[in-house]
Design a protein around this motif. Structure first.
Motif, short mmCIF file in Angstrom:
data_model
loop_
_atom_site.label_atom_id
_atom_site.label_comp_id
_atom_site.label_asym_id
_atom_site.label_seq_id
_atom_site.Cartn_x
_atom_site.Cartn_y
_atom_site.Cartn_z
N GLN A 180 52.03 35.04 45.24
CA GLN A 180 51.34 33.78 45.47
C GLN A 180 50.36 33.93 46.63
O GLN A 180 50.52 34.80 47.49
CB GLN A 180 52.35 32.68 45.79
CG GLN A 180 53.38 32.43 44.69
CD GLN A 180 54.43 31.44 45.11
OE1 GLN A 180 54.99 31.52 46.20
NE2 GLN A 180 54.72 30.47 44.24
N ARG A 187 40.54 22.57 49.28
CA ARG A 187 40.46 23.61 48.27
C ARG A 187 39.48 24.71 48.69
O ARG A 187 38.33 24.44 49.03
CB ARG A 187 40.04 23.00 46.94
CG ARG A 187 40.00 23.97 45.78
CD ARG A 187 39.60 23.28 44.49
NE ARG A 187 39.49 24.24 43.39
CZ ARG A 187 40.52 24.64 42.66
NH1 ARG A 187 41.72 24.14 42.88
NH2 ARG A 187 40.35 25.52 41.68
N VAL A 190 49.81 29.08 45.70
CA VAL A 190 49.35 29.09 44.31
C VAL A 190 49.74 30.42 43.68
O VAL A 190 49.67 31.47 44.31
CB VAL A 190 47.82 28.87 44.22
CG1 VAL A 190 47.45 27.52 44.81
CG2 VAL A 190 47.04 29.99 44.90
N ASP A 191 50.15 30.36 42.42
CA ASP A 191 50.60 31.55 41.71
C ASP A 191 49.43 32.44 41.31
O ASP A 191 48.36 31.95 40.93
CB ASP A 191 51.36 31.17 40.44
CG ASP A 191 52.71 30.52 40.73
OD1 ASP A 191 53.19 30.61 41.88
OD2 ASP A 191 53.28 29.92 39.79
N ASP A 207 48.41 34.77 38.45
CA ASP A 207 48.85 34.97 37.08
C ASP A 207 48.93 36.43 36.68
O ASP A 207 49.80 36.82 35.89
CB ASP A 207 47.92 34.21 36.12
CG ASP A 207 47.98 32.71 36.34
OD1 ASP A 207 49.08 32.19 36.66
OD2 ASP A 207 46.94 32.05 36.20
N GLN A 267 41.34 35.48 41.42
CA GLN A 267 42.31 34.58 40.79
C GLN A 267 42.80 33.55 41.80
O GLN A 267 42.93 32.36 41.49
CB GLN A 267 43.50 35.37 40.27
CG GLN A 267 43.20 36.35 39.15
CD GLN A 267 44.46 37.13 38.77
OE1 GLN A 267 45.48 36.54 38.41
NE2 GLN A 267 44.39 38.45 38.87
N ALA A 268 43.10 34.03 43.02
CA ALA A 268 43.61 33.13 44.05
C ALA A 268 42.59 32.06 44.41
O ALA A 268 42.92 30.87 44.51
CB ALA A 268 44.00 33.94 45.28
N ARG A 269 41.35 32.48 44.59
CA ARG A 269 40.32 31.53 45.01
C ARG A 269 40.00 30.54 43.90
O ARG A 269 39.66 29.38 44.18
CB ARG A 269 39.07 32.28 45.45
CG ARG A 269 39.31 33.08 46.76
CD ARG A 269 38.13 33.95 47.11
NE ARG A 269 36.92 33.16 47.30
CZ ARG A 269 35.71 33.69 47.42
NH1 ARG A 269 35.55 35.00 47.35
NH2 ARG A 269 34.67 32.91 47.62
N ALA A 270 40.12 30.97 42.64
CA ALA A 270 39.89 30.05 41.53
C ALA A 270 40.91 28.91 41.52
O ALA A 270 40.64 27.83 40.98
CB ALA A 270 39.94 30.80 40.20
N LYS A 271 42.06 29.15 42.13
CA LYS A 271 43.09 28.12 42.23
C LYS A 271 43.07 27.40 43.57
O LYS A 271 43.98 26.61 43.87
CB LYS A 271 44.46 28.73 41.97
CG LYS A 271 44.67 29.17 40.53
CD LYS A 271 46.13 29.55 40.28
CE LYS A 271 46.38 29.82 38.81
NZ LYS A 271 47.81 30.09 38.54
N GLY A 272 42.06 27.69 44.39
CA GLY A 272 41.89 26.96 45.64
C GLY A 272 42.49 27.61 46.87
O GLY A 272 42.61 26.95 47.92
#
Length: 442
Positions: free
Chosen positions: A243, A251, A269-270, A272, A284-289
């Motif tokens: 995570q 965000r 945030v997970d 994936d 991936q992490a930044r796309a989830k904020g």
């Protein structure tokens, strides 16, 4: 149990409070805004040998030099970097030491002329890895050394775990970009134990909370993130979720412009796909904020609170120090300090907590590098200075009894033990045991 760390208590270790402040951190870290504070150990004295300047009463011993013979027939590799100290058998302490080399660095790799990579090498073409240096616990004299992990790339920092030393690759070439665990008991080259669950990215450092088996990881990218690996069950420490840290209500916040004392509630945030083919974990992490940190580097843990450096964050681009206080799936993050000019602090890298509670950190800046300390009353002081070169200092760690500080001079290829009038520490060896290989590593 929910653990709380007082907001203005920088570190607590062994009952000692560290850096309960009367001044803002921005003043403490700026020599131009207040008189220089020398600290408990006194001013640095020039080393007549031109290697390491230290305070009065302190001396150093060169334990090993790059290129020297090790006891297993290999040679000491160059570019020693992150390092951890473990209690060893027969009145010894064991140093597990990274070497930040890549495939092009055969001239400073572990193999002598005519030697080939051992069968246990992760990648025969790669010259990075980990060596084991055994030191007498009473005299701090070298006893032996050997290669432990071979064939990895750009092993920068790492950290302690209940299973041994975590060594991190700052590289995402094919088959690289992982954390490996190295048992402190390995007296010869060991098969690689790759922790794919900890993700594939530009790793810098990692550390495990032994109370929960949760790992915390930094990423050495200017747009990097801060991560944790949370096991579903502490008894199965490598099965769970990678995570990234996010700030509640902000965000994708860029933390590089925070002011000392800025404190936020966090969420996780997970990720994936923690083991992607390409270097996409932070994306991936930044796309989830997830929050952004400017080159996360050294990391340490004290009584459940995590401390890490962002080496190019802050108004001068010369470094920040953060505190994360996890509370289950929430908690807080606070900017404790930043450098307002490079005379005060210049790109902090590896960090550690002394057994008596003070924070020690080393620098990797362009202007000449120091070991810095932060005292219990909030004073920043110089503890050591690289008098030999402009090369970085690395691998700072203490013996379990607090009588010796170990460090590496990377470009100079030296591993040193520093002894002198450190605060008296009589407690037995601390930290994680030198135990068996990690279960379930793969």
């Amino acid at each position: 149990m929910r653990r709380r760390v007082p907001r203005r208590s920088f570190l607590r270790f062994g009952g000692a409070a560290v850096a309960t402040l009367a001044l803002p951190f921005s003043l403490i870290f700026s020599r131009r805004t207040r008189p220089r504070m020398v600290g408990r150990f006194g001013p640095l004295e020039r080393d007549p040998a031109g290697i390491l300047d230290l305070p009065p009463g302190f001396t150093y011993r060169i334990l090993e030099r790059a290129g020297a013979d090790m006891d297993d027939g290999y040679r000491v590799p160059g570019r020693p970097d992150g390092m951890g100290c473990f209690p060893g058998p027969d009145s010894t302490v064991v140093l597990l030491r990274n070497h930040e080399n890549g495939p092009a660095d055969r001239a400073i790799g572990p193999y002598k002329s005519g030697q080939s990579a051992p069968a246990e090498a992760y990648d025969a073409a790669s010259m990075g890895g980990v060596t084991r240096l055994v030191v007498d616990a009473a005299t701090f004299e070298r006893r032996s050394s050997n290669l432990v992990l071979a064939g990895t790339n750009r092993n920068c920092a790492g950290g302690l775990s209940p299973w041994g030393w975590l060594t991190c690759e700052e590289n995402v070439d094919a088959r690289h970009g992982y954390v490996f665990v190295c048992p402190a008991t390995a007296s010869r080259v060991a098969p690689p134990q790759r922790l794919t669950a900890y993700g594939r990215f530009y790793h810098e450092a990692a550390i495990v909370d032994p109370a929960t088996s949760v790992a915390y990881l930094t990423e050495d990218r200017t747009d990097g993130c801060f991560y944790r690996f949370k096991p579903a069950d502490p008894a199965a420490p490598f099965q769970g979720k990678l995570q990234a840290l996010g700030v509640v209500g902000e965000r994708g916040v860029d933390t590089s412009d925070w002011a000392p004392g800025d404190r936020r509630e966090i969420a996780w945030v997970d990720i994936d796909d923690p083991d992607p083919k390409d270097d996409t974990v932070r994306k991936q992490a930044r796309a989830k904020g997830a929050a952004v940190f400017r080159r996360g580097e050294g990391i340490c843990l004290s009584q459940g609170a995590v401390y890490f450096s962002a080496t190019t964050g802050g108004p001068a681009g010369a470094g920040q120090i953060f505190q994360v206080v996890p509370e289950g799936d929430s908690g807080t993050i606070e900017l404790l300090a930043h450098a307002t000019d490079r005379d005060a602090l210049d790109m902090p890298d590896n960090i550690t907590v002394a057994p008596w509670g003070e924070l020690f950190l080393v620098e990797d800046g362009p202007l000449g590098n120091f070991v810095r300390g932060l005292s219990a009353d909030g004073q920043v002081f110089d503890f050591a200075h690289n008098a030999r070169s402009l090369g970085e200092l690395a691998g700072v760690c203490f013996s379990p009894d607090g009588r010796a500080l170990f460090l590496n001079m990377q470009e100079d290829g030296l591993t040193l033990a520093v002894t002198g009038p450190f605060p008296g520490v009589t407690a037995g060896p601390g930290g994680p045991p030198a135990s068996a290989p990690a279960p379930g590593a793969g």
